[in-house]
Write a protein that holds these residues in place. Sequence first.
Motif, PDB file in Angstrom:
ATOM      1  N   GLN A 144       0.830  -1.205   0.000  1.00  0.00           N
ATOM      2  CA  GLN A 144       0.000   0.000   0.000  1.00  0.00           C
ATOM      3  C   GLN A 144       0.865   1.255   0.000  1.00  0.00           C
ATOM      4  N   SER A 145       1.973   1.214   0.746  1.00  0.00           N
ATOM      5  CA  SER A 145       2.888   2.356   0.788  1.00  0.00           C
ATOM      6  C   SER A 145       3.503   2.618  -0.580  1.00  0.00           C
ATOM      7  N   THR A 146       3.842   1.553  -1.299  1.00  0.00           N
ATOM      8  CA  THR A 146       4.407   1.692  -2.641  1.00  0.00           C
ATOM      9  C   THR A 146       3.402   2.358  -3.583  1.00  0.00           C
ATOM     10  N   ALA A 147       2.157   1.888  -3.535  1.00  0.00           N
ATOM     11  CA  ALA A 147       1.116   2.472  -4.376  1.00  0.00           C
ATOM     12  C   ALA A 147       0.852   3.926  -3.982  1.00  0.00           C
ATOM     13  N   CYS A 148       0.824   4.198  -2.694  1.00  0.00           N
ATOM     14  CA  CYS A 148       0.555   5.554  -2.202  1.00  0.00           C
ATOM     15  C   CYS A 148       1.606   6.537  -2.707  1.00  0.00           C
ATOM     16  N   ASN A 149       2.876   6.151  -2.602  1.00  0.00           N
ATOM     17  CA  ASN A 149       3.961   7.032  -3.048  1.00  0.00           C
ATOM     18  C   ASN A 149       3.875   7.316  -4.542  1.00  0.00           C
ATOM     19  N   ALA A 150       3.287   6.385  -5.302  1.00  0.00           N
ATOM     20  CA  ALA A 150       3.240   6.533  -6.758  1.00  0.00           C
ATOM     21  C   ALA A 150       2.091   7.417  -7.230  1.00  0.00           C
ATOM     22  N   ILE A 151       0.970   7.405  -6.511  1.00  0.00           N
ATOM     23  CA  ILE A 151      -0.222   8.035  -7.085  1.00  0.00           C
ATOM     24  C   ILE A 151      -0.823   9.170  -6.268  1.00  0.00           C
ATOM     25  N   HIS A 152      -0.453   9.316  -5.008  1.00  0.00           N
ATOM     26  CA  HIS A 152      -1.109  10.325  -4.178  1.00  0.00           C
ATOM     27  C   HIS A 152      -0.238  11.559  -4.000  1.00  0.00           C
ATOM     28  N   ILE A 154       1.478  14.989  -2.271  1.00  0.00           N
ATOM     29  CA  ILE A 154       2.202  15.216  -1.023  1.00  0.00           C
ATOM     30  C   ILE A 154       1.229  15.607   0.087  1.00  0.00           C
ATOM     31  N   GLU A 155       0.217  16.422  -0.238  1.00  0.00           N
ATOM     32  CA  GLU A 155      -0.759  16.849   0.765  1.00  0.00           C
ATOM     33  C   GLU A 155      -1.526  15.647   1.325  1.00  0.00           C
ATOM     34  N   GLN A 156      -1.956  14.744   0.431  1.00  0.00           N
ATOM     35  CA  GLN A 156      -2.672  13.548   0.881  1.00  0.00           C
ATOM     36  C   GLN A 156      -1.783  12.673   1.751  1.00  0.00           C
ATOM     37  N   ARG A 157      -0.551  12.500   1.337  1.00  0.00           N
ATOM     38  CA  ARG A 157       0.372  11.642   2.085  1.00  0.00           C
ATOM     39  C   ARG A 157       0.747  12.269   3.424  1.00  0.00           C
ATOM     40  N   THR A 158       0.879  13.599   3.452  1.00  0.00           N
ATOM     41  CA  THR A 158       1.159  14.275   4.717  1.00  0.00           C
ATOM     42  C   THR A 158       0.036  14.022   5.716  1.00  0.00           C
ATOM     43  N   TYR A 192       9.835  21.740   1.439  1.00  0.00           N
ATOM     44  CA  TYR A 192       8.588  21.329   0.791  1.00  0.00           C
ATOM     45  C   TYR A 192       7.566  20.939   1.866  1.00  0.00           C
ATOM     46  N   THR A 193       8.020  20.173   2.853  1.00  0.00           N
ATOM     47  CA  THR A 193       7.134  19.759   3.940  1.00  0.00           C
ATOM     48  C   THR A 193       6.588  20.969   4.682  1.00  0.00           C
ATOM     49  N   SER A 194       7.445  21.959   4.918  1.00  0.00           N
ATOM     50  CA  SER A 194       7.020  23.162   5.637  1.00  0.00           C
ATOM     51  C   SER A 194       5.919  23.898   4.884  1.00  0.00           C
ATOM     52  N   ARG A 195       6.008  23.926   3.543  1.00  0.00           N
ATOM     53  CA  ARG A 195       4.971  24.594   2.750  1.00  0.00           C
ATOM     54  C   ARG A 195       3.630  23.874   2.889  1.00  0.00           C
ATOM     55  N   VAL A 196       3.677  22.558   2.890  1.00  0.00           N
ATOM     56  CA  VAL A 196       2.440  21.783   3.050  1.00  0.00           C
ATOM     57  C   VAL A 196       1.846  22.021   4.433  1.00  0.00           C
ATOM     58  N   ILE A 197       2.688  22.017   5.447  1.00  0.00           N
ATOM     59  CA  ILE A 197       2.218  22.262   6.809  1.00  0.00           C
ATOM     60  C   ILE A 197       1.582  23.651   6.911  1.00  0.00           C
ATOM     61  N   GLN A 198       2.186  24.640   6.254  1.00  0.00           N
ATOM     62  CA  GLN A 198       1.627  25.993   6.278  1.00  0.00           C
ATOM     63  C   GLN A 198       0.226  26.024   5.670  1.00  0.00           C
ATOM     64  N   PRO A 218      -9.252  16.873  13.551  1.00  0.00           N
ATOM     65  CA  PRO A 218      -8.941  15.527  13.047  1.00  0.00           C
ATOM     66  C   PRO A 218      -9.800  15.098  11.866  1.00  0.00           C
ATOM     67  N   ASP A 219     -11.083  15.467  11.885  1.00  0.00           N
ATOM     68  CA  ASP A 219     -11.963  15.058  10.780  1.00  0.00           C
ATOM     69  C   ASP A 219     -11.531  15.707   9.462  1.00  0.00           C
ATOM     70  N   ALA A 220     -11.162  16.988   9.522  1.00  0.00           N
ATOM     71  CA  ALA A 220     -10.700  17.671   8.312  1.00  0.00           C
ATOM     72  C   ALA A 220      -9.405  17.042   7.810  1.00  0.00           C
ATOM     73  N   LEU A 221      -8.538  16.651   8.741  1.00  0.00           N
ATOM     74  CA  LEU A 221      -7.273  16.018   8.347  1.00  0.00           C
ATOM     75  C   LEU A 221      -7.534  14.676   7.673  1.00  0.00           C
ATOM     76  N   ARG A 222      -8.454  13.909   8.219  1.00  0.00           N
ATOM     77  CA  ARG A 222      -8.793  12.614   7.601  1.00  0.00           C
ATOM     78  C   ARG A 222      -9.404  12.813   6.220  1.00  0.00           C
ATOM     79  N   ASN A 223     -10.193  13.876   6.057  1.00  0.00           N
ATOM     80  CA  ASN A 223     -10.787  14.153   4.749  1.00  0.00           C
ATOM     81  C   ASN A 223      -9.732  14.521   3.715  1.00  0.00           C
TER      82      ASN A 223
END
Length: 251
Positions: A144-152, A154-158, A192-198, A218-223
């Motif tokens: 699942q991690s391999t597939a996630c890294n390929a198609i999702h 950075i925001e979704q993965r964060t 790059y991570t800092s920009r996503v966090i911002q 938490p609900d917004a983060l899960r969404n």
Amino acid sequence: MISRQEDTAGERPFNNLLRRLNDADFALIEPHLVPADAAPNDLLYSPGDHVETVHFPCGPSLVSYMVTNEDGRDVETILIGREGAVGGIVSQGYLPAYTRITVKFAGPFVRMPVSKLDAAKLKSRTLNNIFARYADCMLAQIFQSTACNAIHSIEQRTAKWIVSAMERTDGDEVVPLTHEQLATLLGVGRSYTSRVIQTFKAERTLETRRGSILVRNPDALRNRSCQCNEAVKAHFEEVLRGVYPDPEKGN
């Protein structure tokens, strides 16, 4: 370094895989379990190390598997918490470590020699079956991690990694995850991570504190997250029901 600590009298360690065992199977390995605790960044194995010890994270403890790339960057592949174990799960005999395995979140562990676990599995088909099933779940996480890294994105993965870490800390809104650690999980640069966090901060989904992230919604983060965590949970439920951490159920 990992150091010895006292056991909680009369209770099994807070590791869901160990708590999944029946009484007879747990009795086979209980005499060989040694309680310990670990600090962040404690090294369990380096690539090529002879795997002699099985480590069971307990409670909020979290372990990460990291692969070093040719450019020198470490990329985290999976996180292992109280749902599992690290080292020599299905092996018999010599087994070198492939990845660097370190402690991500501090906390209690129990550990035992691989040789003792192998001997116990030879005595019990049900014990052997539990660890074979767990190995299947662990492989599913890697797929699942391999597939996630390929198609999702950075925001979704964060969002996914923060939610995954939050679940391992009993749903606590304060996740002891730094920008540097999150960048390693994502395989990207810290800036790059800092920009996503911002972006998440602007949406009031989370805030940052020194050495940690405070999840405000938490609900917004899960969404915002991809569904990879849910896919892994679903497989765990099919193969080892009740083992994957669920703070709402107290496990």
